[in-house]
Design a protein around this motif. Structure first.
Motif, PDB file in Angstrom:
ATOM      1  N   LYS A 505      -2.625   4.555   8.732  1.00  0.00           N
ATOM      2  CA  LYS A 505      -2.162   5.493   7.623  1.00  0.00           C
ATOM      3  C   LYS A 505      -2.061   4.410   6.496  1.00  0.00           C
ATOM      4  CE  LYS A 505       0.020   9.269  10.122  1.00  0.00           C
ATOM      5  NZ  LYS A 505       1.209  10.131  10.251  1.00  0.00           N
ATOM      6  N   LEU A 506      -1.512   3.540   6.362  1.00  0.00           N
ATOM      7  CA  LEU A 506      -1.572   2.639   5.120  1.00  0.00           C
ATOM      8  C   LEU A 506      -2.664   2.174   4.786  1.00  0.00           C
ATOM      9  CD1 LEU A 506       0.135   0.797   3.138  1.00  0.00           C
ATOM     10  CD2 LEU A 506       0.767  -0.819   4.876  1.00  0.00           C
ATOM     11  N   LYS A 507      -3.872   1.751   5.733  1.00  0.00           N
ATOM     12  CA  LYS A 507      -5.069   1.344   5.417  1.00  0.00           C
ATOM     13  C   LYS A 507      -5.686   2.441   4.538  1.00  0.00           C
ATOM     14  CE  LYS A 507      -9.085  -0.934   7.811  1.00  0.00           C
ATOM     15  NZ  LYS A 507      -9.655  -1.255   8.872  1.00  0.00           N
ATOM     16  N   ALA A 508      -5.644   3.702   5.108  1.00  0.00           N
ATOM     17  CA  ALA A 508      -6.327   4.920   4.340  1.00  0.00           C
ATOM     18  C   ALA A 508      -5.828   4.834   3.041  1.00  0.00           C
ATOM     19  CB  ALA A 508      -5.954   6.099   5.119  1.00  0.00           C
ATOM     20  N   ALA A 509      -4.560   4.472   2.468  1.00  0.00           N
ATOM     21  CA  ALA A 509      -3.850   4.702   1.393  1.00  0.00           C
ATOM     22  C   ALA A 509      -4.162   3.527   0.443  1.00  0.00           C
ATOM     23  CB  ALA A 509      -2.463   5.108   1.515  1.00  0.00           C
ATOM     24  N   LEU A 510      -4.958   2.407   0.977  1.00  0.00           N
ATOM     25  CA  LEU A 510      -5.025   1.079   0.177  1.00  0.00           C
ATOM     26  C   LEU A 510      -5.483   1.331  -1.223  1.00  0.00           C
ATOM     27  CD1 LEU A 510      -6.319  -1.321   2.958  1.00  0.00           C
ATOM     28  CD2 LEU A 510      -4.378  -1.141   1.854  1.00  0.00           C
ATOM     29  N   ARG A 512      -4.868   3.739  -3.200  1.00  0.00           N
ATOM     30  CA  ARG A 512      -3.853   4.257  -4.300  1.00  0.00           C
ATOM     31  C   ARG A 512      -3.104   2.862  -4.562  1.00  0.00           C
ATOM     32  NH1 ARG A 512      -2.977   8.077   0.062  1.00  0.00           N
ATOM     33  NH2 ARG A 512      -4.143   9.850  -0.378  1.00  0.00           N
ATOM     34  N   LEU A 513      -3.058   1.741  -3.807  1.00  0.00           N
ATOM     35  CA  LEU A 513      -2.082   0.947  -3.956  1.00  0.00           C
ATOM     36  C   LEU A 513      -3.051  -0.524  -4.663  1.00  0.00           C
ATOM     37  CD1 LEU A 513      -0.274   0.597  -0.661  1.00  0.00           C
ATOM     38  CD2 LEU A 513       0.799   1.117  -2.897  1.00  0.00           C
ATOM     39  N   ALA A 514      -4.421  -0.297  -4.750  1.00  0.00           N
ATOM     40  CA  ALA A 514      -5.155  -1.201  -5.437  1.00  0.00           C
ATOM     41  C   ALA A 514      -5.237  -2.553  -4.938  1.00  0.00           C
ATOM     42  CB  ALA A 514      -4.972  -1.383  -6.957  1.00  0.00           C
ATOM     43  N   ARG A 515      -5.174  -2.509  -3.252  1.00  0.00           N
ATOM     44  CA  ARG A 515      -5.380  -3.698  -2.493  1.00  0.00           C
ATOM     45  C   ARG A 515      -6.338  -3.549  -1.622  1.00  0.00           C
ATOM     46  NH1 ARG A 515      -1.998  -4.962  -5.866  1.00  0.00           N
ATOM     47  NH2 ARG A 515      -0.095  -6.377  -5.619  1.00  0.00           N
ATOM     48  N   ALA A 516      -6.784  -4.732  -0.960  1.00  0.00           N
ATOM     49  CA  ALA A 516      -8.133  -4.741  -0.240  1.00  0.00           C
ATOM     50  C   ALA A 516      -7.899  -4.596   1.250  1.00  0.00           C
ATOM     51  CB  ALA A 516      -8.948  -5.905  -0.431  1.00  0.00           C
ATOM     52  N   SER A 517      -6.500  -4.863   1.579  1.00  0.00           N
ATOM     53  CA  SER A 517      -6.037  -4.924   2.957  1.00  0.00           C
ATOM     54  C   SER A 517      -4.664  -4.608   3.253  1.00  0.00           C
ATOM     55  CB  SER A 517      -6.476  -6.420   3.741  1.00  0.00           C
ATOM     56  OG  SER A 517      -5.533  -7.366   3.331  1.00  0.00           O
ATOM     57  N   VAL A 518      -4.356  -4.229   4.410  1.00  0.00           N
ATOM     58  CA  VAL A 518      -2.934  -4.113   4.881  1.00  0.00           C
ATOM     59  C   VAL A 518      -2.314  -5.478   4.586  1.00  0.00           C
ATOM     60  CG1 VAL A 518      -1.369  -3.447   6.629  1.00  0.00           C
ATOM     61  CG2 VAL A 518      -3.467  -2.215   6.510  1.00  0.00           C
ATOM     62  N   ASP A 519      -2.597  -6.412   5.137  1.00  0.00           N
ATOM     63  CA  ASP A 519      -2.044  -7.976   4.556  1.00  0.00           C
ATOM     64  C   ASP A 519      -1.799  -7.961   3.227  1.00  0.00           C
ATOM     65  OD1 ASP A 519      -1.869  -8.447   7.391  1.00  0.00           O
ATOM     66  OD2 ASP A 519      -3.724  -9.705   7.350  1.00  0.00           O
ATOM     67  N   ASP A 520      -2.642  -7.718   2.274  1.00  0.00           N
ATOM     68  CA  ASP A 520      -2.383  -7.866   1.233  1.00  0.00           C
ATOM     69  C   ASP A 520      -1.192  -6.876   0.630  1.00  0.00           C
ATOM     70  OD1 ASP A 520      -4.335  -9.288   0.849  1.00  0.00           O
ATOM     71  OD2 ASP A 520      -5.839  -8.093  -0.131  1.00  0.00           O
ATOM     72  N   VAL A 521      -1.020  -6.030   0.840  1.00  0.00           N
ATOM     73  CA  VAL A 521      -0.042  -4.991   0.760  1.00  0.00           C
ATOM     74  C   VAL A 521       1.329  -5.362   1.201  1.00  0.00           C
ATOM     75  CG1 VAL A 521       1.190  -2.692   1.109  1.00  0.00           C
ATOM     76  CG2 VAL A 521      -1.343  -2.871   0.701  1.00  0.00           C
ATOM     77  N   SER A 533       8.904   1.736  -2.199  1.00  0.00           N
ATOM     78  CA  SER A 533       8.881   3.047  -2.362  1.00  0.00           C
ATOM     79  C   SER A 533       7.569   3.679  -2.591  1.00  0.00           C
ATOM     80  CB  SER A 533       9.854   3.594  -3.509  1.00  0.00           C
ATOM     81  OG  SER A 533       9.558   2.825  -4.747  1.00  0.00           O
ATOM     82  N   ASP A 534       6.810   2.619  -3.411  1.00  0.00           N
ATOM     83  CA  ASP A 534       5.324   3.161  -3.944  1.00  0.00           C
ATOM     84  C   ASP A 534       4.378   3.118  -2.838  1.00  0.00           C
ATOM     85  OD1 ASP A 534       6.152   3.266  -6.499  1.00  0.00           O
ATOM     86  OD2 ASP A 534       5.536   1.014  -7.163  1.00  0.00           O
ATOM     87  N   VAL A 535       4.733   2.235  -1.692  1.00  0.00           N
ATOM     88  CA  VAL A 535       4.127   2.172  -0.507  1.00  0.00           C
ATOM     89  C   VAL A 535       4.236   3.556   0.309  1.00  0.00           C
ATOM     90  CG1 VAL A 535       3.631   1.041   1.636  1.00  0.00           C
ATOM     91  CG2 VAL A 535       4.202  -0.117  -0.584  1.00  0.00           C
ATOM     92  N   VAL A 536       5.494   4.118   0.217  1.00  0.00           N
ATOM     93  CA  VAL A 536       5.940   5.086   1.084  1.00  0.00           C
ATOM     94  C   VAL A 536       4.980   6.426   0.498  1.00  0.00           C
ATOM     95  CG1 VAL A 536       7.471   6.825   1.801  1.00  0.00           C
ATOM     96  CG2 VAL A 536       7.968   4.305   1.950  1.00  0.00           C
ATOM     97  N   ARG A 537       5.171   6.377  -1.028  1.00  0.00           N
ATOM     98  CA  ARG A 537       4.582   7.502  -1.834  1.00  0.00           C
ATOM     99  C   ARG A 537       3.017   7.349  -1.750  1.00  0.00           C
ATOM    100  NH1 ARG A 537       6.911   6.053  -5.739  1.00  0.00           N
ATOM    101  NH2 ARG A 537       8.899   6.894  -5.437  1.00  0.00           N
TER     102      ARG A 537
END
Length: 730
Positions: A505-510, A512-521, A533-537
């Motif tokens: 789910k986090l990968k699908a939201a990348l 919105r976070l302007a990141r290329a990968s889950v590792d970057d987040v 909180s921004d990641v949860v949102r």
């Protein structure tokens, strides 16, 4: 395969008085000796010594050297003996072939006594007659030209030996043309992708700048001819391996190189060399610091030329090498261009030997009295002034640039060894990893699976390979450190929100976070660049963070707030007194002098300290305190102060640390408990926000000595709620 008459004709082109009968007899003798032997390519083996002889005809060497080239493998690979060679061709040629046989059997990688003795005999043979070396270099050159026919497992070893031993040896003898070809052939084998990339770039650059280069050459020629100087202008392109070495040494890209193309100005006399410099510098602006005069002060290998760089036609930086035609021959062919090896024996009266060969011979003769082991260690490595050669405990030879450290050595053996290095032994003695290596050192690297290379190594190492590996490893270590912390913070944030964390789910939201990968987040959260909180949102847009900020706390002008004094967390050590109750723990001060410690960071027993005299007494600082820089211009205020460890043992001393901790319930309790378990006192705490996921604590800590402090810091760093901890310096 070259025919008999073709070889004789090649020699007669530059030596009309060649001994045709001697050359013909050598051709037939070698062909019969090798008989039906085949090379790896399937060609008759005799084609190899014949091609070696052809290479030496390009250098215009004397008849004896050409004959020795055709016979150089007969003693080693056939039934022929030294006596057979002496009887058929004389002792001069027999001596040359015998010296080459010893070189053929030499293993440059081992250090056993037998090999050392072979090496000793070889170099003494070279000291007696350098033609032995020239034949062997030509032999290696032809082997490298046909390397593709060798088994794949052997190619890298042969290419590495060539790059480490033979190419530098050719350079030491001034044979630059041969050195360049040996280096490029080795480079193509060892790093084919890098070689192909550089060659492709050079071709593209040549197509792009071809017209400009021709215009610059024409304008240079015109300017010199106008001033009455007869010149020949030749364009020069830097060789692929030379380009690679410069890119690696300076850690720069291909586009940043400014000397890929240059020009050689060939004139008739030495006087014309200096006249040409005058023309160049009065016609175009000279680049400061780029003038070198190797005519008046030749290099050790006899190289002579004047180098200068000017801002030439089209505002282009133009590198010029100005030399006579004779200097050019020596620059390209080194000792092979010397008259000794064309039409006279080395002991011919009235003919002087080359400076490069004389230096080599004198070095060898000076060490000839050493035993074989010492001779190997000292003499072999004296041949290469721009490199150092070191050994692994198993005898593997590692070539490094002069000034390289044990860290460079570790990375040259293998990247994993460099990344896990924690110490070393040099010649059996424990030494720092930053030790600069000397020729002949045997280096043993100590390793730890938990080790990661410190980022500070980047400024210590000399080789580009080590520097690149260190940067990759430190980036990966930071990624793992911050990524793990970020995952921990995110999982807790999802738990507080009553949601389940899912990487998919986090990968699908990348986006919105302007990141290329889950590792970057994860790394971004761990670094404090992204709020949890921004990641949860981002994953759950309807999420609302209901955490309350809590009651307002008075803050000072720095943004920190201090807990009221009554709320201080204090853990007193039984039997210990406060600093003010103890006898003076310092030596070198008047007992009646007022003394205080650095207001930031304090000072604790066991570390070096300095006293600074002031109007209100003496202030004591740790030697590493940046505040001492304020007193650099006032040396009269500096006092040599030392700890009286017996007196200091009776008290505790204040210092300040800053902890970045997770903004989680119970985190402060973990820190306070850790400090208490180590018997230290927390005298005061100040806190400042560092985003919603972190909080900074500034703690006035009381400890016994520097070992006590370091133990506490190490323990705190290992706590899961602690992101970072460091001592304040001030």
């Amino acid at each position: 395969m070259m025919r008999q008459y073709e070889l004789v004709e090649r020699v007669r082109r530059y030596n009309p008085n060649a001994d045709e009968d001697l050359l013909n007899r050598a051709y037939v003798f070698a062909m019969k000796a090798h008989g039906t032997q085949k090379r790896a390519s399937g060609d008759p083996y005799f084609s190899h010594p014949l091609e070696v002889a052809a290479i030496l005809t390009d250098l215009k060497l004397d008849d004896a050297t050409i004959v020795a080239a055709m016979l150089h493998d007969t003693i080693e690979d056939t039934e022929t003996s030294r006596e057979d060679i002496d009887k058929a061709f004389g002792e001069e040629i027999g001596g040359l072939v015998d010296g080459l046989t010893k070189l053929g059997k030499l293993d440059f990688v081992t250090k056993h006594a037998q090999q050392a003795e072979n090496f000793r005999k070889l170099l003494l043979a070279i000291a007696d007659d350098a033609r032995v070396l020239m034949v062997k270099l030509a032999d290696r050159l032809h082997n490298m030209r046909t390397l593709q026919y060798m088994p794949e497992a052997k190619r890298a070893r042969i290419a590495q030996d060539t790059l480490d031993i033979y190419a530098p040896l050719a350079g030491r003898m001034g044979m630059q043309s041969m050195r360049t070809e040996l280096e490029d052939l080795s480079f193509r084998c060892l790093m084919p992708e890098a070689y192909k990339l550089i060659v492709t770039r050079l071709e593209a650059l040549k197509g792009k700048n071809g017209a400009l280069i021709a215009r610059i050459a024409a304008e240079l020629t015109d300017q010199f001819v106008r001033r009455g100087i007869k010149v020949e202008v030749k364009g020069r392109q830097k060789a692929p391996y030379s380009i690679w070495k410069k890119m690696e040494r300076r850690s720069i890209a291909f586009e940043q190189l400014s000397d890929i193309y240059g020009f050689r100005i060939l004139v008739d006399t030495v006087a014309d060399c200096y006249a040409a410099v005058g023309v160049a510098h009065t016609t175009w602006p000279a680049v400061p610091g780029r003038f070198k005069d190797y005519v008046s002060t030749p290099k050790q290998n006899d190289y002579r030329s004047i180098h200068t760089t000017v801002i030439g036609p089209g505002s282009q930086r133009v590198e010029l090498q100005i030399r006579t035609h004779e200097m050019h021959q020596i620059a390209e062919y080194g000792i092979a261009a010397h008259a000794i090896y064309k039409d006279g024996r080395p002991d011919t009266p009235g003919v002087s030997e080359s400076r490069a060969y004389r230096g080599l011979r004198q070095t060898i003769e000076a060490l000839a009295s050493d035993d074989s082991e010492k001779f190997l260690e000292h003499t072999k490595l004296e041949l290469f002034h721009d490199q150092v050669f070191c050994f692994t405990p198993k005898g593997r030879l590692i070539a490094l640039p002069r000034g390289a450290t044990a860290i460079d050595f570790a990375y040259a053996v293998h990247t994993d060894i460099g990344n896990s290095a924690v110490g070393c032994k040099i010649n059996g003695r424990i030494a720092p990893l930053i030790s600069i290596l000397q020729n002949g050192d045997e280096v043993q690297i100590s390793r730890s699976d938990r080790a990661t290379p410190p980022a500070a190594w980047d400024s210590v190492v000399l080789t580009g390979r080590a520097r690149a590996a260190i940067r990759r490893a430190t980036r990966e270590a930071a990624k793992q450190q911050f990524g793990g912390l970020g995952r921990q913070i995110i999982e807790r944030a999802f738990e507080r929100a009553g949601k389940k964390f899912s990487e998919s789910k986090l990968k699908a939201a990348l986006p919105r976070l302007a990141r290329a990968s889950v590792d970057d987040v994860l790394v971004g959260v761990g670094r404090g660049e992204i709020y949890s909180s921004d990641v949860v949102r981002a994953v759950h847009p309807d999420f609302k963070d209901e955490r309350k900020a809590g009651p307002a706390v008075p803050q000072n002008e720095t943004g920190w707030f201090e807990l009221p004094k009554a709320a201080n967390l204090v853990f007193r050590v039984p039997g210990k007194s406060a600093p003010g109750d103890a006898p003076s723990p310092l030596r070198g001060l008047d007992p009646d002098t007022a003394v205080r410690f650095s207001p930031k960071g304090g000072a604790v027993p066991g570390e070096r300290i300095i006293g600074i005299r002031g109007p209100e007494g003496i202030t004591v600082y740790p030697i590493h305190s940046p505040a001492l820089a304020d007193f650099n211009d006032e040396p009269d205020r500096w006092l040599d102060v030392r700890w009286d460890l017996e007196a200091a043992d009776k008290a505790v001393y204040s210092t300040q640390i800053v902890i970045t901790m997770l903004n989680e319930p119970g985190a402060l309790g973990v820190i306070a408990t850790t400090v208490g378990e180590y018997g230290a006192n927390i005298d005061q705490i100040a806190s400042a926000p560092s985003g919603p996921d972190f909080r900074d604590l500034r703690i006035d800590l009381q400890v016994r000595d520097i070992q006590h402090l370091n133990a506490i810091l190490a323990e705190l760093k290992g706590k899961s709620v602690v992101h970072k901890v460091e001592r304040l310096s001030g």
